[in-house]
Design an enzyme around this catalytic site. Sequence first.
Site, short mmCIF file in Angstrom:
data_model
loop_
_atom_site.label_atom_id
_atom_site.label_comp_id
_atom_site.label_asym_id
_atom_site.label_seq_id
_atom_site.Cartn_x
_atom_site.Cartn_y
_atom_site.Cartn_z
N HIS A 1 20.39 -50.44 -1.13
CA HIS A 1 20.02 -51.95 -0.64
C HIS A 1 19.27 -51.75 0.82
O HIS A 1 19.35 -50.82 1.43
CB HIS A 1 21.27 -52.53 -0.39
CG HIS A 1 22.27 -52.03 0.52
ND1 HIS A 1 22.98 -50.95 0.55
CD2 HIS A 1 22.64 -52.41 1.97
CE1 HIS A 1 23.83 -50.62 1.52
NE2 HIS A 1 23.64 -51.57 2.25
N ASP B 1 19.77 -54.26 4.08
CA ASP B 1 20.76 -55.31 4.57
C ASP B 1 20.47 -56.63 4.51
O ASP B 1 19.39 -57.14 4.83
CB ASP B 1 21.16 -54.74 5.81
CG ASP B 1 22.02 -53.39 6.07
OD1 ASP B 1 22.49 -53.23 5.08
OD2 ASP B 1 21.71 -52.89 6.91
N HIS C 1 19.40 -47.83 1.99
CA HIS C 1 20.35 -46.91 2.29
C HIS C 1 21.33 -47.17 1.40
O HIS C 1 21.39 -48.22 0.61
CB HIS C 1 20.76 -46.82 3.70
CG HIS C 1 21.53 -48.19 4.30
ND1 HIS C 1 20.87 -49.23 4.59
CD2 HIS C 1 22.64 -48.63 4.44
CE1 HIS C 1 21.43 -50.20 5.05
NE2 HIS C 1 22.63 -49.90 4.62
#
Length: 283
Positions: A102, A104, A256
């Site tokens: 994803h 953030d 990440h």
Amino acid sequence: MTTYRHIDVRPVAGALGAEVAGVDASGPVPDEIVVEVRRALLENLVIFMRDQRLEPQSQLAFARRFGTPMIYPLIKGLEDCPEVTPVIKEAEDKVNFGGIWHSDTAYQEVPPLGSLLYAREVPPVGGDTEFANMYLAFERLSAGMQHMLERLVAVNMSGKGRARATRSAMRSAAATALADDALAAAHPVVRVHPETGRKALYVNVAHTSRFQDMSEDESRPLLEFLFGHLARPEFTCRFRWEPGTLAFWDNRCTQHNALNDYHGHRRLMHRVTLEGDRPGGPG
Ligand code: SIN
């Protein structure tokens, strides 16, 4: 590769990521070091500073040198320091926060610039985090695909199933008043980084549900291709944490994935997230 006068910058992989030495994030940080750390971030996309000794207030003070800390919308921060969000997996938990590729909170109208994640307790083995370079993911597509994607907008939602599941343990302990599926935002599929001017792929499997003006069924085949493509191993690095490591990633050009391979052990991180800007497309 550019040179640095005040810090030591060592890339950890071909695609992105560097270990940065010569920074003590706990005290007053000289301006010339801040300037070089910022440059190291822009050049390497995610940087790792080991052997730091940070309390929530000192982590926050360091983060403020690079931007404005924001409140994470769906999980409560620390009582006395709400801009610091604890990211916890207890020994008895089975799900981990962020255990899916994803970017953030892409479901916010103005998603974050980046985050500073500090490792307080890590398992004896496991609990690494993978990062991926979204400039490379875009640049390695064919010219025809790039051209088509540059004209598309994607709808990102906080309520998408698997991402929602990765928040479940932490929300049962520390949910904010906001409903888990309350947030949605449309953003360009290809965003132009406001500082580097480079183009980055900006869809992610955790939050992107469809293309604007298309149904989920119509969007799925292309999105599935992109979700697989952007996590190709040659676009990634994998980081092994130690207690005291501070990572700083650029949320505008990376994704990440926190690996969930340490059942039976506790992992505790403290995250500070910095305000970003509204993603702009190439058009
Ligand atoms: C996150 O997605 O912010 C958590 C990353 C991690 O715990 O490694």
